[in-house]
Design a protein around this motif. Sequence first.
Motif, PDB file in Angstrom:
ATOM      1  N   ASP A 125       0.828  -1.205   0.000  1.00 42.70           N
ATOM      2  CA  ASP A 125       0.000   0.000   0.000  1.00 42.70           C
ATOM      3  C   ASP A 125       0.865   1.259   0.000  1.00 42.70           C
ATOM      4  OD1 ASP A 125      -2.291  -1.522   0.018  1.00 42.70           O
ATOM      5  OD2 ASP A 125      -2.585  -1.379   2.199  1.00 42.70           O
ATOM      6  N   ALA A 126       1.974   1.216   0.741  1.00 44.04           N
ATOM      7  CA  ALA A 126       2.854   2.380   0.818  1.00 44.04           C
ATOM      8  C   ALA A 126       3.410   2.735  -0.550  1.00 44.04           C
ATOM      9  CB  ALA A 126       3.994   2.115   1.802  1.00 44.04           C
ATOM     10  N   PHE A 127       3.842   1.729  -1.313  1.00 43.55           N
ATOM     11  CA  PHE A 127       4.367   2.028  -2.644  1.00 43.55           C
ATOM     12  C   PHE A 127       3.285   2.599  -3.546  1.00 43.55           C
ATOM     13  CE2 PHE A 127       4.916   1.024  -7.102  1.00 43.55           C
ATOM     14  CZ  PHE A 127       6.119   1.661  -7.354  1.00 43.55           C
ATOM     15  N   LEU A 128       2.111   1.983  -3.555  1.00 46.03           N
ATOM     16  CA  LEU A 128       1.048   2.454  -4.440  1.00 46.03           C
ATOM     17  C   LEU A 128       0.662   3.890  -4.124  1.00 46.03           C
ATOM     18  CD1 LEU A 128      -1.176  -0.758  -4.558  1.00 46.03           C
ATOM     19  CD2 LEU A 128       0.373   0.100  -6.323  1.00 46.03           C
ATOM     20  N   THR A 129       0.595   4.227  -2.851  1.00 47.51           N
ATOM     21  CA  THR A 129       0.249   5.595  -2.456  1.00 47.51           C
ATOM     22  C   THR A 129       1.308   6.582  -2.943  1.00 47.51           C
ATOM     23  OG1 THR A 129      -0.962   4.838  -0.511  1.00 47.51           O
ATOM     24  CG2 THR A 129      -0.186   7.116  -0.500  1.00 47.51           C
ATOM     25  N   GLU A 130       2.574   6.242  -2.724  1.00 49.24           N
ATOM     26  CA  GLU A 130       3.645   7.159  -3.114  1.00 49.24           C
ATOM     27  C   GLU A 130       3.804   7.214  -4.631  1.00 49.24           C
ATOM     28  OE1 GLU A 130       7.279   6.629  -0.965  1.00 49.24           O
ATOM     29  OE2 GLU A 130       6.264   6.561   0.984  1.00 49.24           O
ATOM     30  N   ALA A 131       3.581   6.100  -5.319  1.00 47.54           N
ATOM     31  CA  ALA A 131       3.689   6.108  -6.780  1.00 47.54           C
ATOM     32  C   ALA A 131       2.593   6.960  -7.406  1.00 47.54           C
ATOM     33  CB  ALA A 131       3.626   4.682  -7.312  1.00 47.54           C
TER      34      ALA A 131
END
Length: 242
Positions: free
Chosen positions: A100-106
Amino acid sequence: MPARRPPARSSSASRIAIPQLDWRAPEPAPVVLVSGPEEVCAERAIAALRDYLRAEDPSLEVSDIRADDYVSGTLLGVTSPSLFGEPRLVRVSGVEKATDAFLTEALGYLEHPQDGATVILRHTGASVRGKKLLDAVRAGQGNGVEVPCPAVKRDGDRFDFASGEFRTAGKRIAPAALRALVSAFADDLTELAAACQQLIADVPGDITDQIVERYYGGRVETSAFTVADTAIAGRYGEALIA
């Protein structure tokens, strides 16, 4: 150094607003989505992008991120300009398993891509994970392009793949030789690609069926194509034996 050319316009469905580029001829953009399950084609495309960017500027900084084992803040950290302003290439693997952290930042990154950075997002299509990110890229956020790498499963697809290997290298291969080669490696595209590259590297002239037989004869099974080619060549005794 090769001049960076603007990507070709896409003729895909209207919901995809970004160019769709052939995996043999990808070109860089702020965000490059390499999608689809065929790993051989994806690896070639990603390597070609790296070589393209490195030819433009040998000081290229290359970073790798795993989207499925992501540490918050990493994407911004590796794309931010360095002290000397070198171009940056960021290769992100495992987007189909992203945290989730990657998707949010991407998704946030798409709104403000960093100057001088090329971010490659590798999504195999093995899951719908990351669909919101893919939809955003395809809708044009981040000024990206897509390099589709669909599965190579049918005989016709394998023939197209192999013939493309030789065409790209400027090497001629006889139709019978191409059929024999594809037949020898019908179950493994990685091995087929390696066999094509070996013939390209080893054989100085045109590639004949005799050369393929010499290299890979133990793997080539007699097929209707072989019989027909032999008969057309007038070698009726050999055709009957085959």
